[in-house]
Motif scaffolding. Structure first.
Motif, PDB file in Angstrom:
ATOM      1  N   GLU B 132     -14.670  20.175  26.977  1.00 59.12           N
ATOM      2  CA  GLU B 132     -13.219  20.163  26.826  1.00 59.12           C
ATOM      3  C   GLU B 132     -12.657  18.783  27.151  1.00 59.12           C
ATOM      4  OE1 GLU B 132     -11.047  23.115  29.124  1.00 59.12           O
ATOM      5  OE2 GLU B 132      -9.394  21.687  29.237  1.00 59.12           O
ATOM      6  N   ILE B 133     -13.174  18.204  28.229  1.00 60.82           N
ATOM      7  CA  ILE B 133     -12.685  16.888  28.625  1.00 60.82           C
ATOM      8  C   ILE B 133     -13.004  15.840  27.556  1.00 60.82           C
ATOM      9  CG2 ILE B 133     -13.088  15.023  30.273  1.00 60.82           C
ATOM     10  CD1 ILE B 133     -13.210  17.049  32.481  1.00 60.82           C
ATOM     11  N   GLU B 134     -14.241  15.904  27.038  1.00 57.63           N
ATOM     12  CA  GLU B 134     -14.638  14.950  26.000  1.00 57.63           C
ATOM     13  C   GLU B 134     -13.684  15.004  24.816  1.00 57.63           C
ATOM     14  OE1 GLU B 134     -17.052  12.764  25.950  1.00 57.63           O
ATOM     15  OE2 GLU B 134     -17.769  13.362  27.946  1.00 57.63           O
ATOM     16  N   ARG B 135     -13.491  16.245  24.302  1.00 53.05           N
ATOM     17  CA  ARG B 135     -12.791  16.426  23.037  1.00 53.05           C
ATOM     18  C   ARG B 135     -11.281  16.210  23.210  1.00 53.05           C
ATOM     19  NH1 ARG B 135     -14.219  21.573  22.457  1.00 53.05           N
ATOM     20  NH2 ARG B 135     -12.284  22.167  23.448  1.00 53.05           N
ATOM     21  N   ASP B 136     -10.729  16.918  24.197  1.00 52.41           N
ATOM     22  CA  ASP B 136      -9.270  16.972  24.269  1.00 52.41           C
ATOM     23  C   ASP B 136      -8.647  15.842  25.068  1.00 52.41           C
ATOM     24  OD1 ASP B 136      -9.509  19.220  22.852  1.00 52.41           O
ATOM     25  OD2 ASP B 136      -9.243  20.614  24.525  1.00 52.41           O
ATOM     26  N   ILE B 137      -9.455  15.166  25.853  1.00 51.62           N
ATOM     27  CA  ILE B 137      -8.831  14.167  26.711  1.00 51.62           C
ATOM     28  C   ILE B 137      -9.375  12.769  26.467  1.00 51.62           C
ATOM     29  CG2 ILE B 137      -8.424  13.503  29.096  1.00 51.62           C
ATOM     30  CD1 ILE B 137      -8.538  16.512  29.752  1.00 51.62           C
ATOM     31  N   ILE B 138     -10.697  12.622  26.595  1.00 50.55           N
ATOM     32  CA  ILE B 138     -11.259  11.278  26.490  1.00 50.55           C
ATOM     33  C   ILE B 138     -11.096  10.713  25.081  1.00 50.55           C
ATOM     34  CG2 ILE B 138     -13.410   9.980  26.603  1.00 50.55           C
ATOM     35  CD1 ILE B 138     -14.098  11.398  29.076  1.00 50.55           C
ATOM     36  N   ASP B 139     -11.441  11.526  24.070  1.00 53.56           N
ATOM     37  CA  ASP B 139     -11.268  11.048  22.704  1.00 53.56           C
ATOM     38  C   ASP B 139      -9.794  10.865  22.370  1.00 53.56           C
ATOM     39  OD1 ASP B 139     -13.930  11.126  22.505  1.00 53.56           O
ATOM     40  OD2 ASP B 139     -14.056  12.901  21.215  1.00 53.56           O
ATOM     41  N   PHE B 140      -9.007  11.826  22.802  1.00 57.66           N
ATOM     42  CA  PHE B 140      -7.580  11.809  22.495  1.00 57.66           C
ATOM     43  C   PHE B 140      -6.903  10.548  23.039  1.00 57.66           C
ATOM     44  CE2 PHE B 140      -3.297  13.066  24.029  1.00 57.66           C
ATOM     45  CZ  PHE B 140      -2.691  13.217  22.794  1.00 57.66           C
TER      46      PHE B 140
END
Lengths: 290, 263
Positions: B132-140
Motif C-alpha cells: 500500500e505504501i509503495e503504490r499509494d504513497i511513495i509512487d504518488f
C-alpha cells in the motif's frame, strides 16, 4: 603481560553488567529527558526482591526471577505514574531532584525493610569457574555477563521489531509528531520506565551475586552514570560500548597499577574523552538555534 | 454537503492575550480550505487546538459530527485526522520509509504478544502495508529514489514531502497542512500544489491548510478563511476574499485619509 587476556576477559564481563545498568539510564533519558538518579537504588531494590523470594521465602530461583521481574515492572510503572508524570512540563532540574529524593527514600526504605546488614545472594549460577584455554573467570561474573548480554539483546530486538518498541523510538525522536501519529505518549513513558526497571532488577540480581547484598549497593549506579555520560546519554549503543570500556579499564588498572586506582582511572579517561567529545562517544550534539 | 470538521465558537487565551476569539468555521467534505492571516493571527494556534495540543478555553470541535473537543491527539489520529507541521516534525534518526511506516502505526492490529504468536499473520499484515505504501504513497509523491535515506540528510522541500507522505500513511479523512510550501522554490511549490490537488481529486481527502503564499492559496483553495488578531474577519471563495476591504486592511493597513490638497 601474561595475565592481560585473563584480566581483560574479567573486565569485559563486568563491563557487560555495567552496560546493562547503563542501558536503563539511557532508555529513560532518551524518551523522557530525565536523568534518573534513583536508578542504582531501583537496582538495589530489584536485588532485594529476588533475595526475599529466593532466600526468605525459599522459592525456586526460576520462580523467584519471574516474581522479581513482575515486582520490578509494577515498581517502575508506579514510580513513573506517581512521581514522574505529575512533574511533566516542569524544569528538568526539578524532575532530577525528585529522582535524587527517591534515591534516598529507597536507600532508607531498604534499611528499614531488610536491615543494613550484608547478605549473600542465594547461589543461582553453577559453582565452578569458567575456564577458557587455561584462563579462569569467576562463575558469577561469567554467567552474570551472559545474563546481561541476553537481556540487552532482547531489549534491542524489542526496540527494533515490535510495535511498542518502534513507538518508543518514535516518542524518543519527537513527542509531538509521535502523538500526531496516534501514539499514546504517556503510556510510552510508563513502558520506558517499566523496561528500565526490569533491566535494573536483572542487573541487581547479577551485581548482588558478584558482590554482596546491602542497601548501599545502589552506589554502583552513580559510577555507571559516568559510563552513560561517556557513551552519550541518549545512545543505547554508546551505553553498551562505554560499559565494556569502563569495565575493561577498571580491571586492567586494578591489576597492573593497583586496586586503589581502579576507581580513579576510568574517570580520568572519562574526563579526557568528554573534553574531546562533550556529548559522549555517540551522543547527539544539541544544536540550539538562536 | 456535510461539514467534516466543524469548529464552534473557539476561544483560546494565553494569560490575558486572546489568541483566538470565538472562531467558528466549517470544512466541507472533499474541499480544500485555506486559513490565511498576518503573522500572529492565530492560525497555528487554531491548528494546535484542532489536533489536540492546546485545550480551548471555550468552544467545541466536531470531526465527522463527533465531538472531539476533549479527545487526546492519538484518539483524533485514529478518527482520521492527520497533520504536518510548520517546522517539520519528522523522526530525524530514521529513514524515509520508516517514517512513512510509522504513520500507519495506528492501523496495525497485531500487538507485541500477538506478533510473536502469529508470526505469519503479522508478516502478511506487514507485506500488505508495504504494498500500500509503495503504490499509494511513495509512487504518488515521487519519493521512490530516497526511500532508504535518513530524513535528516534530505533537503527541506523533500522533508516536507516526506512529512506529507507520513500523514497519508495514516489513511486520513482530513489533513491539516501547516505552511506546506513555506521556504520552497518555484518548482517545489508547484509540485506540492499539484499533490494537494490530486489528494482531493483522486482520493477525496479533505484538506485544511495554513499558507502565506497567496498565489498557491488563491489557486488551489475552494474556500478561504481570514484571521486577524485572533478574530475571523472574512471568509468565502478566493475571489470574494480578494475583494474584501477587511482583508486588504489586515494585510496592508488602514487607508490614510487623503491629505493632498487639505493644506
Amino acid at each position: 603481560m601474561e595475565f592481560l587476556l585473563e584480566v581483560s576477559l574479567v573486565g569485559l564481563a563486568i563491563g557487560g553488567v555495567y552496560a546493562l545498568i547503563a542501558v536503563g539510564y539511557s532508555l529513560v533519558y532518551r524518551t523522557t529527558r530525565v536523568v534518573n538518579f534513583a536508578h542504582g537504588n531501583m537496582m538495589m531494590f530489584g536485588a532485594y526482591f529476588f533475595f526475599t523470594f529466593a532466600a526468605l521465602l525459599e522459592l525456586h530461583w526460576s520462580i523467584s526471577i519471574i516474581l522479581t521481574l513482575l515486582c520490578a515492572a509494577f515498581f517502575g510503572a508506579g514510580i513513573e505514574r506517581l512521581l514522574i508524570r505529575p512533574m511533566l512540563g516542569r524544569p528538568a532540574i526539578s524532575i532530577v531532584m525528585v529522582t535524587v529524593g527517591l534515591a534516598s527514600i529507597l536507600h532508607g526504605g531498604a534499611q528499614m525493610i531488610w536491615s543494613a546488614e550484608d547478605f549473600f545472594m542465594p547461589q543461582i549460577f553453577p559453582d565452578a569457574p569458567l575456564v577458557f584455554d587455561g584462563m579462569y573467570i569467576p562463575s558469577n561474573t561469567a554467567y552474570g555477563f551472559l545474563v546481561a548480554v541476553s537481556a540487552i539483546i532482547i531489549l534491542v530486538l524489542v526496540f527494533r521489531f515490535t510495535r511498542s518498541g518502534i513507538a518508543m523510538r518514535a516518542t524518543a525522536g519527537d513527542q509531538i509528531a509521535a502523538s500526531t501519529m496516534g501514539i499514546n505518549v504517556p503510556s510510552m513513558f510508563s513502558l520506558t520506565w517499566i523496561y528500565a526497571s526490569l533491566t535494573s532488577a536483572l542487573a541487581g540480581i547479577v551485581v548482588g551475586s558478584i558482590t554482596t547484598l546491602n542497601p548501599s549497593m545502589g552506589i554502583i549506579g552513580l559510577s555507571v552514570l559516568a559510563v552513560v555520560i561517556l557513551g552519550g546519554l541518549d545512545s543505547i549503543f554508546g551505553a553498551i560500548l562505554a560499559g565494556l570500556i569502563v569495565g575493561w579499564i577498571e580491571a586492567v588498572t586494578g591489576f597492573y597499577i593497583g586496586a586503589a586506582f581502579k576507581d580513579v582511572v576510568p574517570f580520568i579517561v572519562l574526563l579526557g574523552i568528554l573534553i574531546l567529545r562533550p556529548y559522549g562517544l555517540f551522543g547527539t550534539p544539541e544544536i540550539e538555534r538562536l | 454537503m456535510v461539514a467534516l470538521l466543524k469548529v464552534d465558537e473557539l476561544s483560546l487565551t494565553f494569560g490575558g492575550i486572546h489568541a483566538l476569539d470565538k472562531i467558528s468555521l466549517a470544512v466541507e467534505t472533499g474541499t480544500i480550505t485555506a486559513i490565511i492571516g498576518p503573522n500572529g493571527a492565530g492560525k497555528t494556534s487554531l491548528f494546535n487546538i484542532i489536533s489536540g495540543f492546546y485545550k480551548p478555553k471555550h468552544g467545541r470541535i466536531f470531526l465527522d459530527e463527533k465531538d472531539i473537543t476533549k479527545s487526546s491527539p492519538p484518539k483524533r489520529a485514529s478518527l482520521g485526522l492527520a497533520r504536518t507541521f510548520q517546522n517539520i516534525a519528522l523522526f530525524r534518526g530514521m529513514t524515509v520509509l520508516d517514517n512513512i511506516k510509522l504513520g500507519n502505526h495506528i492501523h496495525l492490529k497485531s500487538g507485541l504478544i500477538a506478533s510473536g504468536l502469529y508470526w505469519g499473520q503479522a508478516q502478511r499484515e506487514e507485506t500488505a502495508l508495504r504494498e500500500e505504501i509503495e503504490r499509494d504513497i511513495i509512487d504518488f509523491l515521487e519519493i521512490d529514489h530516497i526511500r532508504n535515506v535518513p530524513v535528516a540528510a534530505l533537503p527541506y522541500g523533500l522533508q516536507k514531502r516526506v512529512e506529507l507522505a507520513r500523514a497519508l500513511a495514516m489513511r486520513p479523512k482530513l489533513i491539516l497542512l501547516d505552511e506546506p510550501v513555506a521556504g520552497m522554490n518555484r518548482e517545489e511549490t508547484e509540485d506540492m500544489a499539484r499533490f494537494i490537488l490530486d489528494l482531493r481529486e483522486e482520493r477525496g481527502i479533505t484538506i485544511l491548510l495554513v499558507e502565506h503564499d497567496m498565489d498557491v492559496v488563491m489557486d488551489i483553495s475552494d474556500y478561504v478563511e481570514v484571521l486577524n488578531f485572533g478574530k475571523k474577519i472574512c471568509s468565502g471563495t478566493p475571489n470574494e476574499v480578494r475583494k474584501s476591504e477587511a482583508v486588504v486592511e489586515a494585510y496592508l493597513g488602514q487607508k490614510k485619509p487623503n491629505l493632498v490638497g487639505t493644506i
